[in-house]
Enzyme design. Structure first.
Site, PDB file in Angstrom:
ATOM      1  N   GLU A 170      26.564  42.251   9.944  1.00  0.00           N
ATOM      2  CA  GLU A 170      27.383  42.400   8.729  1.00  0.00           C
ATOM      3  C   GLU A 170      27.209  41.257   7.727  1.00  0.00           C
ATOM      4  OE1 GLU A 170      31.447  43.167   9.901  1.00  0.00           O
ATOM      5  OE2 GLU A 170      31.006  45.255  10.294  1.00  0.00           O
ATOM      6  N   GLU A 172      28.948  50.857  14.487  1.00  0.00           N
ATOM      7  CA  GLU A 172      30.251  50.553  15.080  1.00  0.00           C
ATOM      8  C   GLU A 172      31.221  51.611  14.591  1.00  0.00           C
ATOM      9  OE1 GLU A 172      31.507  46.547  14.138  1.00  0.00           O
ATOM     10  OE2 GLU A 172      29.604  45.676  14.781  1.00  0.00           O
TER      11      GLU A 172
HETATM   12  C1  GLA Z   1      32.913  44.040  12.600  1.00  0.00           C
HETATM   13  C2  GLA Z   1      31.871  43.294  13.375  1.00  0.00           C
HETATM   14  C3  GLA Z   1      32.140  43.279  14.840  1.00  0.00           C
HETATM   15  C4  GLA Z   1      33.594  43.140  15.116  1.00  0.00           C
HETATM   16  C5  GLA Z   1      34.307  44.259  14.483  1.00  0.00           C
HETATM   17  C6  GLA Z   1      35.767  44.262  14.838  1.00  0.00           C
HETATM   18  O1  GLA Z   1      32.558  45.281  12.174  1.00  0.00           O
HETATM   19  O2  GLA Z   1      30.572  43.744  13.167  1.00  0.00           O
HETATM   20  O3  GLA Z   1      31.426  42.222  15.412  1.00  0.00           O
HETATM   21  O4  GLA Z   1      34.039  41.937  14.605  1.00  0.00           O
HETATM   22  O5  GLA Z   1      34.188  44.141  13.103  1.00  0.00           O
HETATM   23  O6  GLA Z   1      36.387  45.382  14.303  1.00  0.00           O
END
Ligand code: GLA
Ligand code: ZN
Length: 668
Positions: free
Chosen positions: A144, A297
């Site tokens: 991210e 995710e």
């Molecule tokens: C982000 C990150 C993850 C984690 C999630 C928690 O999307 O990529 O590593 O921190 O949030 O929701």
């Protein structure tokens, strides 16, 4: 086709003797891939140059025994303590000269030579170690990326070099940015510093260039890693996990060197889910490469319990199928098992802290069945909208800089709002949208292009919009179009600047509408429908038509009786200019008119709570109908279809239970 279905797994958080059980449970869910290793630098390289891949090899083997492949995250988002101790300068510096904290993540500077050196080392070591492992599908770079500006000496020097490269001479820099204002003319490149807050007291051109420079820095930092992996493991796929409507980086450019865009999708943030906004995030993600993407995710549990409550029964399934509907060809849940320690102790996964499979596990199992049924049908398909929204990240950054001046700018506060307001109307009528950057891509394939306040203009964008309309397109624009040049300097042309000819009108005067002020207007154009009233907010422009016809007049406010919107025939197309930001009801009328006039076709008739979108290829069409509400809904289906999940033939009035979905293949 292989639909990539899996989970984000952190084996390093759990005892070795649990891994086999985890892998068994994952196999039971039908998972065929896992993302891992992305924050494990301290385990992969506990001391400088001492690599330890054994644990990761074993974890990959354990999964591979069950037919599960892996995407490895490069671990660079979280530098281990030994790097920070050896090179404290890798930590980012804030505008006040304070270094980022140790011990967390995303705290490093992308221009730091020491960090880049260590990045190269670890990525190269990992790529060499895993290039021949048949169970490795590829890589996720870092985690991210965000803009995270850094004001360290390396960044300041690099910024000066960046400006020099862009402007060539100091004379050009000084005049292009208007540094004569407040005595800011530079006589030497080394006199330049990044603009520090308060931003409203700084030069807008320099502010925008600083943002562009940091954007470039992250893109360059990503490229360092991509180059290494491409050289060593050219057969592997490379992705990065994007954050949907995050807007501080130019996502088109960040996506360009990647094979696949992946999206971290957390729909439930707070009590409610804003489904139109979620859908828009998916549409942006799909649009970055104009092809199917992955969810890297997907929320599978409560986030911090009070930020986002636990998903209601059926929601995980619905979010998964919604993702597929909007173009995802892979889905991975965040995370496998809720972690007992660390900053994300309350970020829940499919399993709770005790590792026992419960209803969320069973729900994922059900989705796995659904996906098994759907996979072959969606092979080679994607979402192909006939409406595009112009998305120019530089333009959004320039808007946001204007927010700094008064806490607000001409559209209120949220920089996605001008797009989102119109998007909601399209979404509720089951019309998907592509997002296209007119400085990068041709718009000719779309029947309608909505250009939400493209204030920042350059020749390329101007030319693309002009030729789009000339060649038969329908363009819709909102206030401030063409108001500034690419350096964030206000144009001396009469607005809408270079596009005046296309819109066939000029902006005679404008006014902000502070204190939530509104204006009303009424349409008078028979082909559109006359007597339709609407209200506008944030901003009002008084328009002076030349070739254009008046579409609506203001009925209240300072411009009462004057033109509020115009419509112009230009070439073979049509350009509509809205002088204020209309309310949702008016946008809804506008969409109905476009459906009649432009021949754009909703996937299914509008029904409250229904999200319908179709994936198409030259051979096939698969319609997804999702019910986001708790109560059952019904919709009329004109063509006979096979419902893929049940195998039944259906036609006529179709009922979808609360939080359920139908996947339909037309039978003709
Ligand atoms: C982000 C990150 C993850 C984690 C999630 C928690 O999307 O990529 O590593 O921190 O949030 O929701
Ligand atoms: Zn820096």
């Amino acid at each position: 086709m292989v639909f990539w279905f899996g989970v984000d797994y952190y084996p390093e958080h759990w005892p070795r003797d649990r891994w086999a059980k985890d892998a068994d449970l994952m196999a039971e869910l039908g998972f065929n891939f896992v993302r891992l290793a992305e924050f494990s630098w301290s385990k992969l390289e506990p001391k400088e140059g001492e690599y330890n891949f054994r644990w990761l090899d074993e974890a990959i083997d354990e999964l591979a025994k069950r037919g599960i492949k892996v995407v490895i995250g490069t671990p660079t988002a979280a530098p281990p303590p030994w790097i920070i101790r050896k090179h404290p300068d890798i930590l980012r510096v804030d505008p006040n000269g304070v270094r980022s904290p140790e011990g967390t993540r995303r705290n490093y500077c992308p221009n730091n030579p020491n960090y880049i050196m260590h990045t190269r080392r670890i990525v190269e070591a990992m790529a060499l170690h895993y290039r021949d492992n048949p169970n490795v599908l590829g890589w996720q770079i870092d985690n991210e990326f965000g803009i995270d500006p850094c004001y360290c000496d390396n960044c300041i020097k690099a910024f000066r070099a960046w400006l020099r490269e862009k402007y060539g001479t100091l004379e050009n820099l000084n005049s292009s940015c208007g540094f004569i204002f407040w005595s800011q003319e530079y006589g030497d490149w080394d006199e330049i510093f990044p603009p520090r807050p308060p931003i409203d007291m700084q030069n807008p051109s320099l502010c925008l260039d600083w943002h562009r420079f940091m954007n470039d820095s992250w893109i360059k930092y990503q490229q360092v890693q991509i180059d290494i992996i491409r050289r060593i493991a050219p057969h592997h796929i490379i992705t990065h996990n994007f954050m949907g409507l995050y807007k501080e980086l130019n996502y088109f450019r960040l996506a360009e060197p990647l094979d696949i865009v992946s999206f971290d999708y957390y729909p439930r943030w707070g009590l409610s889910v804003d489904y139109a906004r979620s859908a828009m995030a998916h549409d942006v993600m799909r649009s970055l490469k104009k092809k199917p993407y992955w969810i890297m995710e997907l929320q599978s549990g409560a986030v911090k319990t009070h930020l986002a409550p636990i998903p209601r029964p059926g929601e995980i399934r619905l979010w998964t199928l919604q993702s597929i509907a909007r173009g995802a060809d892979g889905v991975s849940y965040f995370r496998w098992r809720s972690c007992r320690f660390g900053a994300e102790e309350y970020w829940h996964g499919i399993l709770d802290h005790d590792g026992i499979p419960r209803r969320r596990f069973l729900e994922v199992k059900r989705v796995s069945e659904d996906i098994r049924r759907i996979a072959s049908y969606i092979e080679g398909t994607s979402v192909k909208p006939s409406v595009a929204f112009a998305l120019v990240y530089d333009n959004i950054w320039a808007w946001d800089l204007e927010v700094a001046y008064g806490g607000k700018n001409y559209y209120g506060l949220g920089s996605w709002d001008p797009a989102l307001d119109f998007y909601r109307a399209l979404y509720s009528k089951n019309l998907p949208v592509d997002f296209a950057d007119p400085s990068r891509e041709d718009l000719g394939g779309y029947k309608v292009v909505f250009a939400p306040s493209l204030m920042l203009m350059n020749r390329l964008i101007e030319e693309r919009l002009r030729s789009y309309v000339r060649d038969g397109g329908i363009l819709i624009a909102t206030p401030r179009t063409g108001a500034k040049d690419w350096n964030n300097v206000i144009t001396e042309m009469t607005l809408p600047g270079a596009l005046s000819e296309v819109f066939g009108m000029n902006v005679e005067e404008y006014s902000g509408l502070p204190d939530n002020g509104t204006v009303t207007f009424e349409t008078i154009e028979p082909s559109f429908g006359s007597g339709i009233t609407g209200s506008g907010r944030y901003w009002a422009e008084m328009l002076m038509p030349r070739e254009a016809r008046v579409l609506a007049y203001y009925r209240s406010g300072i411009y009462s009786g004057k033109p509020a919107a115009t419509i112009n025939m230009y070439g073979r197309g049509m350009a509509i200019y809205l002088g204020t930001f209309p309310d949702p009801k008016f946008y809804s009328v506008l969409v109905d008119w476009l459906i009649r006039r432009a021949g754009i076709k909703p996937t299914l008739p509008p029904v409250e709570g229904l999200e319908a979108v179709e994936r198409v290829s030259s051979e096939t069409r698969i319609i997804f109908a999702l019910n986001h509400g708790e109560a059952a809904i019904q919709f009329p289906l004109e063509e006979e279809c096979k419902e893929i999940l049940s195998g039944e033939k259906v036609k006529g009035l179709i009922k979808i239970d609360g939080l359920d979905v139908k996947v339909l293949k037309p039978l003709d």
